[in-house]
Design an enzyme around this catalytic site. Structure first.
Site, PDB file in Angstrom:
ATOM      1  N   GLU A  88       3.833  -5.795   6.995  1.00  0.00           N
ATOM      2  CA  GLU A  88       2.994  -4.803   7.694  1.00  0.00           C
ATOM      3  C   GLU A  88       3.308  -4.715   9.178  1.00  0.00           C
ATOM      4  OE1 GLU A  88       1.962  -6.787   5.337  1.00  0.00           O
ATOM      5  OE2 GLU A  88       0.429  -5.857   4.081  1.00  0.00           O
ATOM      6  N   GLY A 118       0.451  -5.091   0.616  1.00  0.00           N
ATOM      7  CA  GLY A 118      -0.658  -5.056  -0.332  1.00  0.00           C
ATOM      8  C   GLY A 118      -0.274  -5.639  -1.688  1.00  0.00           C
ATOM      9  N   GLU A 122      -0.712  -9.196  -1.386  1.00  0.00           N
ATOM     10  CA  GLU A 122      -2.153  -9.450  -1.263  1.00  0.00           C
ATOM     11  C   GLU A 122      -2.828  -9.401  -2.636  1.00  0.00           C
ATOM     12  OE1 GLU A 122      -2.531  -6.435   1.869  1.00  0.00           O
ATOM     13  OE2 GLU A 122      -3.406  -8.007   3.128  1.00  0.00           O
ATOM     14  N   ALA A 170       0.860  -1.175   0.000  1.00  0.00           N
ATOM     15  CA  ALA A 170       0.000   0.000   0.000  1.00  0.00           C
ATOM     16  C   ALA A 170       0.901   1.230   0.000  1.00  0.00           C
ATOM     17  CB  ALA A 170      -0.871  -0.014   1.244  1.00  0.00           C
TER      18      ALA A 170
END
Ligand code: 3HC
Ligand code: NAI
Length: 699
Positions: free
Chosen positions: A125, A102, A105, A63
């Site tokens: 994370e 992310g 992911e 992210a």
């Protein structure tokens, strides 16, 4: 606006490429680009399979951290991932560089994943005080099983593509990224492989659902050393939700957990630290065109505690080292310790079995300073005495090749004075490593008055190559770290004279999150060193002197501020020390008073902050965040408190200045008076962060 996601069709395969430098982070524009292009490819009747890949140096690195804390912008990452997972046409992630957070992911939302051999995949994370918030805690266990997923998610370290392939996270290792992914797509189509939606595949979590101990044991192993951190436990809760609830419900719980963490003080501090480390690599006053000098061989002088660890750091990075001592015996001893150290790490599985031999082969032990002649970088790590340093630098100057960078690992001494003994002060710099040097990540790079920009850059670039975090600092007694430490030590000692006991002071400091308190640290380093130096300078410190007079030198004699059981490093409070303190105070006519933990904490931390303010005023550190990086990587300051200067901002500078002024009066100690910079910022209601360029994590 330039297009950050592009799509092209190669036959029946759509190639969707993210091109958003530097690391293809999932900004709103990237999320939108992926969603739109995948939707379009699904709608395109010519397309039968979709490859998602990245341009530049890496697959999606996660992210966009700079967006955290700002109002969320559509589309949500979970919607992007759902589009990939629900596609009726096979979706294939083609991974190079790092697929992180992310990014992984997104890849887990694809039906298949291919990667080049040196790619790495991970969910870091937790290192930002977060949990994977877009299905990572649900899909990774379904891809690789609960045990490995717990290790990856709670540890935060990436795994390499071959290991990922072994565990089913990567379907195929390819030589060439996009052509390899395209060929894989054709294979999937030809074989009519079923589309694997991880959300629907519970096969790999079935065992942990039936036997919960698989999960709890894995979590216990990963949380043994997570002093004070919240995120690892939140990660574990999110994984557990996947065992207890159906996918969609667990995904919701994961999201709730993520949103809670993202606003937490811990995560804010950890994100701040992430950017602080990167900011520290930017050096003021060095032209951008400055190139570091090449370093093919290093020489380390002194095979003692520090020289040995520094040499190991170079060997670990594959850089050949000449290790120089005064005699064969010292050399043998130093090399022996390094060998043992490597073997112990290999026995623990920390490095491959053949690594000790390979790494030792890179270290060439020699007697005599003339052997520095082939080195491009020379690091002196001999005794901490100016006379010895000068002698060694005079010799290096005579033997080193022109253009070699000459560095000192001195803890306190003046680099300019050392440089002045050579005919090439422009090549002299400090490289201050921390003990144990093969483990601790900090390297203070001390810039002398005459240090040339490219010599400075060489030290910085080599430090990075050997996996250290370099922070450029100026010349002063103790530089940034030890100078602030001295401010703390002074107060720690004073607290004993006022009535505290070593275990009380250390207890407060470790509860705050530091790995060790000042007295346990003293016992580890050896109390005799300070004692000798005090005697030389005619200085007294009655309690510490009394300990040494009683033969209590710390861990090495089994007794210091604490006692130690045979073969143990665990400090045990010793009633004899309390008696000794009482007797010393009685002799001095002093009375003990009860000191509460809050005062101890404030007197341990606020004087350091005050010294940090002086360091900034004197431009010894370029920015407050550099000081924080020094303390996180050099002294184990708890990363979830972001470093002393960030902590100061979170407490409020006005409060800190008031307390310091109070303690200055109460203990009759002018050094505790708020530094002018601290006083000014406090009066203006400002923070240390306001001095720096806007920090990206400030939002
Ligand atoms: N968001 C925003 N900026 C990022 C970023 C991210 N995720 N990752 C890196 N950057 C920026 C850095 O700040 C730096 O900017 P600068 O040049 O202006 O200083 C630039 O990208 C290059 O980064 P590095 O200097 O670190 O480059 P390296 O090549 O040494 O390392 C990397 C690359 C391994 C990708 C490293 O940057 C890294 O570890 N990044 C963070 C990865 C991460 O933590 N991802 C998870 C994010 S949280 C998440 O994904 C939540 C999700 O679950 C919902
Ligand atoms: P040490 O005493 O363990 O090792 C010093 C070594 O240098 C000895 O093996 C000695 O034989 C060798 N030596 C002395 N003169 C020499 C010469 N002329 N040529 C070649 N070798 C010579 O000392 P330590 O702890 O490794 O410290 C070295 C330097 O590192 C000091 O400046 C110290 O301040 C600094 N330092 C020490 C840290 C620590 O925690 N020990 C941390 C950071 C820096």
């Amino acid at each position: 606006m330039t297009e950050v996601v592009k799509r092209e069709r190669r036959g029946v395969v759509a190639i969707v490429t993210i091109d958003s430098p530097p690391v293809n982070a999932l900004s709103a524009a990237v999320r939108r680009g992926i969603l739109d292009n995948v939707t379009a490819a699904v709608a395109d009747p010519e397309v039968q399979a979709i490859v998602l890949t990245c341009a530049g140096r890496t697959f999606i690195a996660g992210a966009d951290i700079t967006e955290f804390g700002k109002p969320p912008q559509p589309p949500a990452l979970n919607d992007v991932i759902a589009a990939l997972e629900n596609s009726p046409k096979p979706t294939i992630a083609a991974i190079h560089g790092t697929a992180l957070g992310g990014g992984l992911e997104v890849a887990l939302g694809c039906h298949f994943r291919v990667a080049v051999k040196d790619a790495r995949l991970g969910l870091p994370e937790v290192k930002l005080g977060l949990l994977p918030g877009a299905g990572g805690t649900q899909r990774l266990p379904r891809a690789v099983g609960v045990e490995l997923a717990v290790k990856v998610i709670l540890g935060g370290d990436p795994i390499k593509a071959p290991e990922a392939a072994q565990h089913g996270l990567v379907d195929e290792i390819v030589d060439e990224l996009v052509p390899g992914a395209e060929a894989f797509a054709h294979k999937v189509l030809a074989e009519k492989r079923p589309l694997r939606r991880l959300r629907d595949d519970d096969s790999k979590i079935a065992a942990a659902r039936a036997d919960r101990s698989i999960f709890t044991n894995a979590v216990a192993a990963m949380t043994k050393k997570t002093r004070g951190l919240e995120a690892p436990f939140a990660c574990a809760d999110a994984i557990a939700a996947g065992l207890d609830y159906p996918f969609d419900e667990a995904l919701k719980k994961e999201r709730e957990g993520f949103l809670k963490l993202v606003v937490s003080e811990q995560s804010k501090a950890q994100r701040y630290a992430f950017f602080a480390e990167r900011e520290a690599a930017k050096i003021d006053g060095v032209p951008e065109s400055t190139k570091p000098r090449p370093v093919a061989r290093a020489a380390i002088i002194g095979a003692g505690t520090m020289g040995g660890g520094i040499a190991m750091s170079f060997a670990n990075a594959g850089i050949p080292v000449t290790l120089i001592e005064t005699g064969e015996e010292q050399l043998k001893r130093g090399l022996g310790i390094m060998q043992k150290n490597y073997e112990a790490t290999a026995a623990r599985g920390g490095i491959p079995a053949d690594a000790p031999a390979k790494r030792m082969a890179l270290i060439d032990g020699k007697v005599g300073l003339e052997h520095v002649k082939d080195a491009d970088l020379i690091i002196e790590a001999v005794f901490e005495t100016m006379a010895v340093k000068k002698e060694v630098f005079t010799a290096i100057d005579a033997y080193a090749k022109p253009g070699a960078v000459l560095a000192s690992n001195t803890s306190y001494l003046n680099i300019d004075e050392i440089a002045a003994t050579t005919k090439r002060p422009q090549d002299v710099v400090g490289m201050h490593f921390f003990s144990p040097a093969n483990v601790m990540k900090l390297c203070e790079i001390v810039r002398g008055a005459k240090t040339a920009p490219d010599a400075l850059m060489t030290a910085v670039s080599v430090a990075k190559k050997i996996a250290k975090v370099p922070v450029v600092v100026g010349v002063c007694d103790g530089f940034v770290g030890n100078r602030m430490l001295a401010a703390r030590s002074k107060q720690a000692e004073k607290l004993l004279f006022e009535g505290a006991l070593p275990q009380q002071v250390d207890g407060v400091v470790t509860k705050f999150g530091m790995p060790m308190g000042p007295f346990a640290m003293g016992d580890l380093a050896g109390l005799d060193i300070g004692w000798r130096s005090r005697k030389d300078r005619g200085i007294k410190s009655e309690i510490a002197d009394a300990l040494c007079e009683a033969g209590r030198f710390g861990q090495k004699t089994g007794k210091g501020y604490y006692k130690y059981e045979q073969g143990s490093r665990a400090p045990l409070p010793d009633p004899e020390v309390e008696t000794l303190i009482d007797q010393t105070l009685a002799k001095l006519g002093l009375k003990r008073r009860a000191i509460d933990d809050q005062e101890i904490l404030e007197r341990m931390v606020y004087p350091m902050i005050n010294e940090g303010a002086r360091i900034l005023e004197e431009h010894i550190a370029a920015r407050p965040s550099d000081i924080d990086v020094v303390w996180i990587y050099g002294y184990g300051w708890p990363v979830y408190r972001g470093g002393p200067m960030h902590y100061a901002d979170s407490v409020g500078l006005k409060h800190i200045a008031e307390r310091l002024a109070l303690y200055a009066k109460q203990t009759n100690d002018p050094s505790l008076e708020p530094a002018p910079l601290l006083a000014r910022l406090a009066a203006e209601g400002k923070t240390f962060a306001s001095l720096a360029q806007p920090n990206k994590a400030a939002a």
